[in-house]
Design a protein around this motif. Structure first.
Motif, short mmCIF file in Angstrom:
data_model
loop_
_atom_site.label_atom_id
_atom_site.label_comp_id
_atom_site.label_asym_id
_atom_site.label_seq_id
_atom_site.Cartn_x
_atom_site.Cartn_y
_atom_site.Cartn_z
N ALA A 1 -27.42 47.26 32.91
CA ALA A 1 -26.57 48.15 32.23
C ALA A 1 -26.61 49.72 32.38
O ALA A 1 -25.86 50.43 32.39
CB ALA A 1 -25.58 47.61 31.74
N GLY A 2 -27.86 50.06 32.42
CA GLY A 2 -28.44 51.07 32.00
C GLY A 2 -29.29 52.04 31.07
O GLY A 2 -29.42 52.60 31.35
N HIS B 1 -15.91 56.08 24.90
CA HIS B 1 -16.18 55.57 25.85
C HIS B 1 -14.93 54.39 26.59
O HIS B 1 -14.19 53.70 26.35
CB HIS B 1 -17.63 54.20 25.65
CG HIS B 1 -18.70 55.38 25.20
ND1 HIS B 1 -19.33 56.15 25.67
CD2 HIS B 1 -18.70 55.88 23.77
CE1 HIS B 1 -20.18 56.98 25.12
NE2 HIS B 1 -19.85 56.89 24.14
N SER B 2 -15.14 53.97 27.86
CA SER B 2 -14.62 52.80 28.64
C SER B 2 -14.81 51.77 28.46
O SER B 2 -13.48 51.25 27.77
CB SER B 2 -14.64 53.55 30.00
OG SER B 2 -15.77 53.16 30.25
N ASP B 3 -14.88 51.34 27.35
CA ASP B 3 -15.82 49.94 27.48
C ASP B 3 -16.95 50.07 26.51
O ASP B 3 -17.89 50.52 26.00
CB ASP B 3 -15.47 48.58 28.13
CG ASP B 3 -16.73 49.15 28.93
OD1 ASP B 3 -17.92 49.66 28.93
OD2 ASP B 3 -17.14 48.85 30.49
N LEU C 1 -19.74 47.83 25.86
CA LEU C 1 -21.21 47.88 26.99
C LEU C 1 -21.12 49.24 27.51
O LEU C 1 -22.61 49.72 27.00
CB LEU C 1 -21.08 46.90 28.61
CG LEU C 1 -22.66 46.77 28.73
CD1 LEU C 1 -23.51 46.49 28.30
CD2 LEU C 1 -22.40 46.85 30.07
N GLU C 2 -20.86 50.32 27.74
CA GLU C 2 -20.91 51.76 28.01
C GLU C 2 -21.15 52.64 26.50
O GLU C 2 -22.45 53.55 26.51
CB GLU C 2 -19.90 52.34 28.80
CG GLU C 2 -19.74 53.95 29.10
CD GLU C 2 -18.69 54.63 29.42
OE1 GLU C 2 -18.70 55.61 28.82
OE2 GLU C 2 -18.07 54.36 30.10
N ALA C 3 -20.68 52.04 25.95
CA ALA C 3 -20.89 52.55 24.15
C ALA C 3 -22.32 52.41 23.96
O ALA C 3 -22.63 52.92 23.50
CB ALA C 3 -19.85 51.89 23.50
N VAL D 1 -24.14 51.20 25.77
CA VAL D 1 -25.55 51.73 26.90
C VAL D 1 -26.51 52.88 26.01
O VAL D 1 -27.03 53.36 26.46
CB VAL D 1 -25.33 51.34 27.92
CG1 VAL D 1 -26.12 52.07 29.30
CG2 VAL D 1 -25.47 49.93 28.13
N PHE D 2 -24.55 54.09 25.73
CA PHE D 2 -25.10 54.89 25.34
C PHE D 2 -26.01 55.21 24.10
O PHE D 2 -26.64 56.55 24.29
CB PHE D 2 -23.80 55.72 25.73
CG PHE D 2 -23.54 57.39 24.70
CD1 PHE D 2 -23.61 58.11 25.98
CD2 PHE D 2 -23.78 57.39 23.52
CE1 PHE D 2 -23.82 59.87 25.51
CE2 PHE D 2 -23.55 59.49 22.78
CZ PHE D 2 -23.41 59.78 24.09
N ARG E 1 -29.38 54.57 25.24
CA ARG E 1 -30.10 56.17 25.73
C ARG E 1 -30.52 57.47 24.68
O ARG E 1 -31.39 57.73 24.67
CB ARG E 1 -28.97 56.65 26.93
CG ARG E 1 -28.94 55.21 28.31
CD ARG E 1 -28.48 56.21 29.09
NE ARG E 1 -28.09 55.20 30.00
CZ ARG E 1 -26.77 55.61 30.65
NH1 ARG E 1 -25.92 56.26 30.76
NH2 ARG E 1 -26.71 54.67 32.08
#
Length: 101
Positions: free
Chosen positions: A9-10, A56-58, A60-62, A64-65, A68
């Motif tokens: 997912a990044g 964040h849009s969802d 998972l994105e949060a 992954v952020f 990082r």
């Protein structure tokens, strides 16, 4: 979720023996993403980031952020520690004639 799924997912891939832990940040709407190093018994904290989920849009994105961000802070801390160790070799009085006391 597995480490492989987070990386897909990044999220940055961690070195052997390290893992991500996602937990409550104790504040509604925030999540804590930690990097931990496994030990024989348990694990130790390496670095962490707290992420506002609403930015964040969802979910998972949060997360992954957060992965990082924690990874970036960990790398910066490692680099500054290495720099400090190299600078320590220069500590001391330096003789104007080229020697070191």
């Amino acid at each position: 979720m597995s480490m492989a799924e987070l990386v897909a997912a990044g999220a940055p891939e961690l070195p052997e023996g390290h893992f991500y832990r996602v937990s409550s940040a104790m504040i509604t709407g925030y999540v804590r993403v930690s990097i931990r190093r496994a030990r024989l018994v348990g694990s130790v904290h390496v670095e962490a980031a707290v992420v506002a989920m609403y930015r964040h849009s969802d979910e998972l994105e949060a997360v992954v952020f957060g992965c990082r961000t924690a990874y970036q802070w960990w790398q910066e801390k490692e680099e500054s520690t290495e720099l400090a160790q190299r600078v320590q070799a220069l500590y001391g009085d330096h003789d104007p004639r080229g020697g070191r006391r």
